[in-house]
Design a protein around this motif. Structure first.
Motif, PDB file in Angstrom:
ATOM      1  N   TYR A 103       0.848  -1.200   0.000  1.00  0.00           N
ATOM      2  CA  TYR A 103       0.000   0.000   0.000  1.00  0.00           C
ATOM      3  C   TYR A 103       0.881   1.248   0.000  1.00  0.00           C
ATOM      4  N   VAL A 125       2.082   4.325   6.544  1.00  0.00           N
ATOM      5  CA  VAL A 125       1.128   3.223   6.406  1.00  0.00           C
ATOM      6  C   VAL A 125       1.536   2.095   7.343  1.00  0.00           C
ATOM      7  N   ILE A 140      -2.206   6.039   7.639  1.00  0.00           N
ATOM      8  CA  ILE A 140      -3.164   5.026   7.167  1.00  0.00           C
ATOM      9  C   ILE A 140      -2.903   3.731   7.921  1.00  0.00           C
ATOM     10  N   ILE A 147      -4.046  -0.116   7.683  1.00  0.00           N
ATOM     11  CA  ILE A 147      -4.786  -1.145   6.945  1.00  0.00           C
ATOM     12  C   ILE A 147      -5.475  -2.039   7.974  1.00  0.00           C
ATOM     13  N   ALA A 155      -8.700   0.802   4.427  1.00  0.00           N
ATOM     14  CA  ALA A 155      -7.723   1.753   4.962  1.00  0.00           C
ATOM     15  C   ALA A 155      -8.423   2.745   5.896  1.00  0.00           C
ATOM     16  N   LEU A 184     -10.098  -0.623  -0.412  1.00  0.00           N
ATOM     17  CA  LEU A 184      -8.759  -0.561  -1.004  1.00  0.00           C
ATOM     18  C   LEU A 184      -8.770  -0.054  -2.437  1.00  0.00           C
ATOM     19  N   MET A 198      -8.546   3.914  -2.217  1.00  0.00           N
ATOM     20  CA  MET A 198      -7.573   4.518  -1.295  1.00  0.00           C
ATOM     21  C   MET A 198      -6.841   5.704  -1.928  1.00  0.00           C
TER      22      MET A 198
END
Lengths: 545, 142
Positions: free
Chosen positions: A145, A170, A187, A189, A199, A223, A226
């Motif tokens: 990501y 992330v 972010i 996940i 997210a 996702l 995002m």
């Protein structure tokens, strides 16, 4: 780990040529220093007190051994034999000549690296969990990501002249090891009740002179939306973030002044508009990236008989206890190489040490290592029965310091020794504290100490269990003491204890705080836990009384 | 008013200078408007039919609001001339092209060789915009 295809390579190659051209125009006097500044800044080149500093991007902190080796070679070839690992999981070189910078970028491009957007008012290097792909507690490896964000944010035409710099992180576990909530966008996940990944967006965190913890503005963005959501969050900021005062220009001020709800409303409206613009990469692209972060070929337990750690050497056992983390794959462990030797410069490594770490990554960790935001290096996938041999080589090279997350594992910015913004030196303070408390650090246990040489907070002092902020007081260096900061799931901001100290005084004050903690601590309490239970007044009394 | 140095369109240029957003709302015959960084580009959307020129001013190159203004207008379907004026520097023009600018009137004329290099430097892009270039991810997944 991610490997460039011809498209990614063409991008960095074009950048090398562009920057070579920009440097030529500057050296020939076609552009002024003012016009050159944003160009070099977007390439990570700063004019510092003594020389140019070049900051090289290490996306989400992940390096192959070939990349790590190149970083060591650059230290020897173009710098004075050192590299400095930073709190954005990058590396910077403090003694660079402007005319060499294009050649350095060309060398970096040979190993799929660059310095794109490591400074300037644009989207910076995206950071992540240093144990990604190894930690037992993650929902999924967060790096694909982050890579998707890296590509989207690279030369983004709309967001290259933002009100101020913009940092994203992330993560994918509840244990936040990347200070996610202290980013412009953090972010996480997550997996929802239906088992789908999404997210969670935290927007408007940051340190600097006005530290703020990012609120969650959307707990679950699918996702396949995002990037579109990120674009919406950035567009609202680019249009409405303050540009009248650089100290109020970060997105945290916008979110704070509008209020979380109004900012969120504007982002959601822009998001609905952008959903119609088809800017989102297909999930197939995410799958393509994910495939490159597949697990290395771990050997299964049982195929090798001695998959255990031999703890008979007490120095080794201490290092294992302090510097290693449980791995998701049984039989393996993640090992942190501390770049915080007692009395050393936090985050510095010599060219020779960097090359050794590259070799060890190749031989012991499936060709991979990581830079941590605490300025250390991780070998993420070490087989337990090979750990002792690895440690012996580290120890022989001065890289075996067993102090991860102890008081000697100090985060410090370059400070007045290098930085043109600094008010005070950070490095000598870190060195003195490290030396003063060296004998006590095992007894004290986890204590994250972070030092910034000015209010910009590059040394993350707001997030230190003990934080130190260097200020200028009528022309002399003065140090404020903060207690109670913390990054991670229970993020909190440190509070200033009271009047500041001179250089020796701050070392004494830190020692007093640790002595008071040792006298007060309850069963199993870390420094932070005791502080939170006992409170500021009691610590203040112990420090100033 | 600075000369238009680059124009990537075939239609006849609008000779009139752009009026302010405020004046534009009151003058129903105006076909050219000038957007300052703080102006709301979306205020123009109801009037796109009669607009033939939008000048987007960059009083300082570091103020990037004009990039968003440009994309917002293009995303709303504006097809007239979108002209970057003010402190338009050679190292910004490729970004501006991607955001939908098709004319450039820099305060200080650009070196032609440097500008040609800048316009053609990046053949590949990571993000789709209304400039029609296929992003790298689209090429990867054909």
């Amino acid at each position: 780990m991610y490997r460039y295809d011809t498209y990614d390579q063409a991008m960095v190659d074009a950048r090398v040529e562009e920057f070579r051209d920009q440097v030529r125009r500057r050296l020939e006097g076609h552009i002024t220093e003012d016009q050159f500044k944003p160009l070099r800044l977007m390439n990570g080149l700063y004019l510092q007190l003594h020389a140019y500093m070049l900051r090289v991007a290490v996306p989400y902190g992940t390096l192959s051994s070939a990349q790590m080796r190149m970083l060591g070679d650059i230290a020897d070839k173009y710098d004075r034999g050192y590299g400095h690992f930073t709190t954005r999981q990058n590396i910077q070189y403090n003694w660079i000549k402007l005319e060499d910078a294009p050649d350095i970028l060309a060398d970096l491009a040979k190993v799929e690296m660059h310095a794109i957007q490591t400074s300037g008012n644009c989207i910076r290097n995206t950071t992540s969990d240093q144990y990604a792909g190894a930690a037992a507690d993650e929902v999924v490896d967060p790096r694909p990501y982050a890579e998707l964000i890296r590509q989207w944010s690279t030369f983004h035409p709309e967001f290259s002249f933002l009100p101020r710099k913009f940092k994203m992180a992330v993560i994918a576990s509840d244990t936040d090891r990347a200070a996610m909530k202290l980013h412009d966008i953090g972010i996480q996940i997550v997996r929802n009740e239906a088992g789908e990944l999404g997210a969670a967006f935290y927007v408007g965190g940051g340190m600097g002179r006005t530290p703020m913890i990012a609120p969650c503005i959307n707990p679950f963005v699918p996702l396949d939306q995002m990037i579109t959501y990120s674009e919406a969050a950035l567009r609202v900021y680019n249009r409405h973030g303050r540009r009248d005062n650089k100290y109020k220009a970060r997105i945290k001020i916008l979110v704070h002044e509008l209020g979380k709800d109004e900012y969120t409303r504007q982002v959601e409206a822009e998001f609905q508009h952008l959903l119609g613009q088809n800017i989102e990469p297909p999930l197939a692209e995410l799958e393509r990236i994910k495939a490159q972060f597949a697990d290395p070929p771990f050997e299964k337990i049982g195929t090798v008989p001695t998959f255990e750690i031999d703890r008979s050497d007490p120095d080794f056992a201490l290092w294992v206890d302090n510097n290693c983390l449980a791995h998701k794959q049984s039989g393996y462990i993640a090992a942190t190489i501390s770049l915080k030797p007692i009395g050393g410069i936090p985050g510095d490594a010599s060219g020779e040490q960097i090359r050794l770490m590259a070799d060890l990554a190749r031989d012991y960790s499936f060709d991979e290592c990581r830079v941590t935001h605490a300025q250390n290096i991780v070998l993420p996938h070490v087989r337990k029965d090979q750990l002792y041999a690895l440690w012996q080589q580290l120890d022989a090279a001065g890289l075996g310091t067993p102090n991860l997350d102890l008081v000697g594992d100090i985060i410090a910015c370059p400070g007045l020794d290098y930085c043109s913004l600094a008010n005070a030196r950070s490095i000598p303070v870190a060195q003195k504290i490290g030396q003063r408390l060296a004998a006590k650090q095992q007894e004290i246990g986890e204590l994250k100490l972070k030092i910034s040489g000015c209010i910009n907070a590059c040394g993350h002092h707001h997030a230190g269990h003990i934080g130190i902020l260097g200020v200028d007081k009528k022309g002399t260096e003065n140090y404020q003491l903060l207690l109670g900061g913390c990054e991670g799931a229970d993020t909190s901001l440190g509070q200033i204890t009271g009047p500041g100290f001179d250089e020796d005084g701050i070392v004494d004050a830190v020692e007093k705080a640790t002595q008071f903690y040792l006298a007060q601590r309850g069963e199993g309490e870390r420094f932070l836990d005791t502080y939170r239970r006992v409170g500021m007044p009691a610590f203040k009394e112990a420090i100033y009384g | 008013m600075a000369e238009v140095q680059y124009r990537f369109r075939d239609d006849e240029p609008v000779a009139d200078p752009g009026v302010t957003v405020g004046a534009f709302g009151e003058q129903s015959n105006a076909s050219a408007v000038r957007l300052e960084p703080g102006d709301e580009a979306r205020d123009l959307i109801p009037h796109l039919e009669r607009i033939r020129l939008v000048e987007v001013n960059f009083p300082v190159f570091g103020d990037g609001r004009g990039y968003s203004s440009a994309r917002i207008l293009r995303e709303a379907g504006y097809t007239g001339e979108l002209r970057a004026v003010g402190e338009v520097l050679v190292d910004q023009i490729a970004f501006m092209r991607r955001c939908g600018f098709d004319a450039f009137a820099p305060d200080v004329p650009l070196d032609p060789a440097d500008a040609d290099n800048a316009f053609g430097r990046y053949g590949e892009v990571y993000q789709p915009t209304i400039d029609g270039l296929a992003p790298i991810w689209a090429k990867r997944h054909g």
